[in-house]
Design a protein around this motif. Structure first.
Motif, PDB file in Angstrom:
ATOM      1  N   SER A  39     -99.165 -22.226 -10.214  1.00 32.36           N
ATOM      2  CA  SER A  39    -100.008 -23.393 -10.488  1.00 32.36           C
ATOM      3  C   SER A  39    -101.451 -22.983 -10.748  1.00 32.36           C
ATOM      4  O   SER A  39    -102.127 -23.552 -11.610  1.00 32.36           O
ATOM      5  CB  SER A  39     -99.940 -24.389  -9.322  1.00 32.36           C
ATOM      6  N   ILE A  40    -101.938 -22.004  -9.985  1.00 35.16           N
ATOM      7  CA  ILE A  40    -103.326 -21.564 -10.179  1.00 35.16           C
ATOM      8  C   ILE A  40    -103.475 -20.826 -11.500  1.00 35.16           C
ATOM      9  O   ILE A  40    -104.428 -21.053 -12.263  1.00 35.16           O
ATOM     10  CB  ILE A  40    -103.781 -20.676  -9.004  1.00 35.16           C
ATOM     11  N   LEU A  41    -102.521 -19.943 -11.793  1.00 40.44           N
ATOM     12  CA  LEU A  41    -102.587 -19.218 -13.059  1.00 40.44           C
ATOM     13  C   LEU A  41    -102.449 -20.168 -14.238  1.00 40.44           C
ATOM     14  O   LEU A  41    -103.077 -19.973 -15.288  1.00 40.44           O
ATOM     15  CB  LEU A  41    -101.499 -18.137 -13.114  1.00 40.44           C
ATOM     16  N   GLU A  42    -101.661 -21.231 -14.076  1.00 39.11           N
ATOM     17  CA  GLU A  42    -101.485 -22.201 -15.155  1.00 39.11           C
ATOM     18  C   GLU A  42    -102.814 -22.841 -15.543  1.00 39.11           C
ATOM     19  O   GLU A  42    -103.060 -23.117 -16.717  1.00 39.11           O
ATOM     20  CB  GLU A  42    -100.473 -23.271 -14.746  1.00 39.11           C
ATOM     21  N   PHE A  43    -103.688 -23.089 -14.572  1.00 43.57           N
ATOM     22  CA  PHE A  43    -105.003 -23.638 -14.890  1.00 43.57           C
ATOM     23  C   PHE A  43    -105.776 -22.682 -15.794  1.00 43.57           C
ATOM     24  O   PHE A  43    -106.325 -23.083 -16.825  1.00 43.57           O
ATOM     25  CB  PHE A  43    -105.780 -23.912 -13.593  1.00 43.57           C
TER      26      PHE A  43
ATOM     27  N   PHE B 277     -92.660 -32.951 -11.798  1.00 49.63           N
ATOM     28  CA  PHE B 277     -94.096 -33.008 -11.505  1.00 49.63           C
ATOM     29  C   PHE B 277     -94.352 -32.986 -10.006  1.00 49.63           C
ATOM     30  O   PHE B 277     -95.196 -32.219  -9.514  1.00 49.63           O
ATOM     31  CB  PHE B 277     -94.692 -34.284 -12.117  1.00 49.63           C
ATOM     32  N   ILE B 278     -93.615 -33.810  -9.255  1.00 51.42           N
ATOM     33  CA  ILE B 278     -93.840 -33.878  -7.809  1.00 51.42           C
ATOM     34  C   ILE B 278     -93.515 -32.542  -7.144  1.00 51.42           C
ATOM     35  O   ILE B 278     -94.275 -32.035  -6.308  1.00 51.42           O
ATOM     36  CB  ILE B 278     -93.000 -35.016  -7.187  1.00 51.42           C
ATOM     37  N   LEU B 279     -92.387 -31.927  -7.533  1.00 55.13           N
ATOM     38  CA  LEU B 279     -92.024 -30.641  -6.935  1.00 55.13           C
ATOM     39  C   LEU B 279     -93.017 -29.545  -7.309  1.00 55.13           C
ATOM     40  O   LEU B 279     -93.315 -28.663  -6.500  1.00 55.13           O
ATOM     41  CB  LEU B 279     -90.611 -30.241  -7.354  1.00 55.13           C
ATOM     42  N   ALA B 280     -93.534 -29.591  -8.542  1.00 54.36           N
ATOM     43  CA  ALA B 280     -94.532 -28.604  -8.948  1.00 54.36           C
ATOM     44  C   ALA B 280     -95.807 -28.765  -8.132  1.00 54.36           C
ATOM     45  O   ALA B 280     -96.407 -27.776  -7.680  1.00 54.36           O
ATOM     46  CB  ALA B 280     -94.833 -28.739 -10.437  1.00 54.36           C
ATOM     47  N   ALA B 281     -96.239 -30.019  -7.931  1.00 54.03           N
ATOM     48  CA  ALA B 281     -97.450 -30.268  -7.145  1.00 54.03           C
ATOM     49  C   ALA B 281     -97.226 -29.903  -5.682  1.00 54.03           C
ATOM     50  O   ALA B 281     -98.102 -29.315  -5.038  1.00 54.03           O
ATOM     51  CB  ALA B 281     -97.866 -31.730  -7.282  1.00 54.03           C
ATOM     52  N   VAL B 282     -96.050 -30.247  -5.147  1.00 51.55           N
ATOM     53  CA  VAL B 282     -95.728 -29.866  -3.772  1.00 51.55           C
ATOM     54  C   VAL B 282     -95.658 -28.346  -3.660  1.00 51.55           C
ATOM     55  O   VAL B 282     -96.166 -27.746  -2.705  1.00 51.55           O
ATOM     56  CB  VAL B 282     -94.392 -30.495  -3.326  1.00 51.55           C
ATOM     57  N   GLY B 283     -95.036 -27.712  -4.659  1.00 51.58           N
ATOM     58  CA  GLY B 283     -94.953 -26.255  -4.657  1.00 51.58           C
ATOM     59  C   GLY B 283     -96.318 -25.602  -4.698  1.00 51.58           C
ATOM     60  O   GLY B 283     -96.553 -24.573  -4.064  1.00 51.58           O
TER      61      GLY B 283
END
Length: 466
Positions: free
Chosen positions: A336-340, A13-19
Motif C-alpha cells: 500500500s505504501i509503495l503503491e502511493f 477495497f476494504i481488504l486492501a485498506a485493512v491489509g
C-alpha cells in the motif's frame, strides 16, 4: 493519460485498506510502544485516539482521494491553491521514510521464519549460550545477528523485490488479488495464536499488564503518552502518509465512504487488540518479573527475542506460524505504501506502472540500507515519521478539508449515502475544531520528543562513532 484503475469489488477495497492498516504497525510496533507507554495506560489513550480521531481523519483522506482520483501530491495541487498545492509532498516524504525502514524490519520476520525452517529456534538460540552474559539472554544475541549486517541487507532486498513485484502487477491483478488471500488468512492464524498464548504460564500477568490501566500513570505521563498514542493510531491506520488517499482514488462514487471507513477501523482495532493478547503473554512468559516489567534490552527487538525464546520450549511450528503471519501482514502494508509512490510517478511524471515500481522500490531500498548497519537509524527514521511527519500530514489535511474545501468534502462524503443529514455537518465540525486542536498539541509534543532524541541518544551515537 491512461484510464485510472479501480477496485474490482468493494470487498477488495476494504481488504486492501485493512491489509494496509494491519501490518507491522499492529504486530511489531504496537507491542513495543505499548510496553514503553506502560501497557494498559497506553492502550486506553490509543483506543481513544482511534475512535475519536481516527474515524473522522480516515474520512478526510477518503474524500480527497475519491474526489480527485489522484495521488496526494496531485490531489492537493488540483483542489488547493497557494501553499496548499505543495502539501501533498509531506505525504510523499512520509511514505518514503516509513517504507525504507519498514522493509528492513519486515525482512527480520522473514529471516526468523527461515531460521525456524532450517535450524529450529532451539538450536539457533543455543548457538549463543556461551556468549550471553548477566545482562543478556541468548535470544537477544540471535536478534542482534539478524537485525544488522549481511543478513539484514539480504532480507531487506528480498522483501522489497516481492513488494515491487506485486505492485507492478497493478491494482486488480496484483494488490487486490494478493490481499484477498493474505488478510483472511492472517486473521485466522492470529486467532489460533491467541488461543495458544492463553495457555502460556505468563498469560494472566500479560493480560493484567495489557488490560488493567493505572489512571495515575496516565495523569503523570500524558505529555509522552499523547504523541506516542496519536502516532501509533495514525501509523496503524495508514493515516498521515497518503495511502488512504491513493486507495480511495480507485473507489467508485456509489460507495458509502463512512460505512467503509468504520469497517476498516473496526477490523484494524480488533486485530491490534488480538495481537496484544498474543504478544504480552509471550513477553511476560519470557521475562517473568514480580513488578511486571519487560526486561529486554531493546524494545525494538523484544518481540523477536521473546518469541524465539518461547519457541525453545514448544514446537517450532508455532514460531513459524507467528513469524509467517507477521511477514504476510507486513507485505500487505508495504504494497500500500509503495503503491502511493508508484501512483505519484504515474500521475505526475507519466511513468508506466512497472518502471515506476522498480524506480520507487529501488530508491526506498537505498534509503533503508543505513538501518541495516545500526538500529539507531531505525529510531531516527521511526521517531521522525511517527512523532512529526504523520501528525503533521494529518493536521495539514484536516485544516484543508475543514476550512478550505468543506463544501466539496461534504458533497463527496454524501455520495453513496441515502441521507447524510446532520451527520455530515457534525463530521465537518469535528474535523474543523477538535481534530485540529488535538493534532496541533500532539505535533508540538512530538517535536519536543524528537528534538530530545536528536540531542540525546542520537548525539551520543554520533560522538561514539564519528
Amino acid at each position: 493519460m491512461a484510464q485510472r484503475e479501480t477496485w474490482a469489488t468493494r470487498t477488495g477495497f476494504i481488504l486492501a485498506a485493512v491489509g494496509s492498516a494491519v501490518g507491522l504497525g499492529n504486530i511489531w510496533r504496537f507491542p513495543f510502544v505499548t510496553s514503553e507507554g506502560g501497557g494498559a495506560a497506553f492502550l486506553l489513550v490509543y483506543l481513544l485516539f482511534i475512535f475519536l480521531i481516527g474515524f473522522p481523519a480516515i474520512l478526510v483522506e477518503f474524500v480527497i482521494g475519491r474526489r480527485t482520483k489522484l495521488n496526494p501530491v496531485g490531489a492537493l495541487r488540483e483542489l488547493g491553491s497557494g501553499v496548499w498545492k505543495y502539501v501533498g509532498y509531506v505525504f510523499f516524504v512520509t511514505a518514503f521514510v516509513i517504507l525504507s525502514y519498514y522493509s528492513v524490519v519486515a525482512g527480520w520476520f522473514v529471516r526468523y521464519f527461515i531460521i525456524g525452517v532450517t535450524d529450529g529456534y532451539d538450536d539457533a538460540v543455543g548457538q549463543y549460550e556461551g556468549e550471553a552474559g548477566d545482562d543478556t539472554i541468548p535470544a537477544e544475541l540471535l536478534f542482534d545477528s539478524v537485525a544488522t549486517g549481511l543478513d539484514s541487507i539480504l532480507f531487506h532486498t528480498l522483501f522489497m523485490l516481492v513488494t515491487i513485484g506485486i505492485v507492478a502487477l497493478g491494482v486488480r491483478k496484483g494488490i487486490e488479488l494478493a490481499v484477498k488471500v493474505m488478510v483472511p488468512s492472517l486473521i485466522v492464524l492470529l486467532v489460533g495464536l491467541a488461543i495458544w498464548a492463553a495457555t502460556l504460564p505468563g498469560a494472566s500477568d500479560g493480560y493484567e499488564y495489557y488490560l488493567s490501566p493505572d489512571f495515575s500513570e496516565i495523569a503523570a505521563n500524558w505529555t509522552t503518552l499523547l504523541p506516542a498514542a496519536a502516532g501509533q493510531a495514525f501509523f496503524t491506520l495508514s493515516l498521515g502518509m497518503g495511502v488512504m488517499i491513493v486507495y480511495a482514488s480507485y473507489v467508485g462514487e456509489d460507495r458509502n465512504l463512512a460505512k467503509d471507513g468504520g469497517i476498516i477501523i473496526g477490523f484494524d482495532t480488533a486485530i491490534a487488540l488480538l495481537v496484544g493478547l498474543i504478544v504480552f503473554p509471550i513477553l511476560l512468559t519470557a521475562t517473568p518479573d514480580p513488578d511486571g516489567e519487560l526486561l529486554f534490552a531493546s524494545p525494538i527487538g523484544a518481540i523477536f527475542t521473546a518469541v524465539a525464546d518461547a519457541m525453545t520450549e514448544v514446537p517450532d511450528v508455532l514460531g513459524l506460524l507467528f513469524f509467517g503471519v507477521v511477514a504476510v501482514a507486513a507485505l500487505s502494508s508495504a504494497i500500500s505504501i509503495l503503491e502511493f509512490i508508484v501512483a505519484y510517478l504515474m500521475d505526475e511524471h507519466g511513468f508506466e506502472r512497472r518502471p515506476a515500481a522498480l524506480l520507487a522500490g529501488g530508491s526506498v531500498f537505498a534509503l533503508g540500507v543505513p538501518v541495516t548497519y545500526d538500529l539507531v537509524f531505525l529510531e531516527l527514521f521511526d521517531y521522525f515519521a511517527d512523532s512529526v511527519l504523520l501528525v503533521l500530514g494529518a493536521l495539514l489535511l484536516v485544516i484543508f478539508v475543514g476550512w478550505v474545501i468543506p463544501d466539496a468534502a461534504l458533497d463527496e462524503v454524501s455520495k453513496g449515502v441515502d441521507d447524510i443529514g446532520s451527520a455530515g455537518a457534525a463530521w465537518i465540525w469535528a474535523v474543523r475544531i477538535p481534530l485540529v486542536v488535538v493534532l496541533a498539541i500532539t505535533l508540538a509534543l512530538g517535536i519536543v520528543d524528537y528534538v530530545g532524541f536528536l540531542t540525546g541518544d542520537f548525539a551520543d551515537w554520533i560522538s561514539a562513532n564519528l
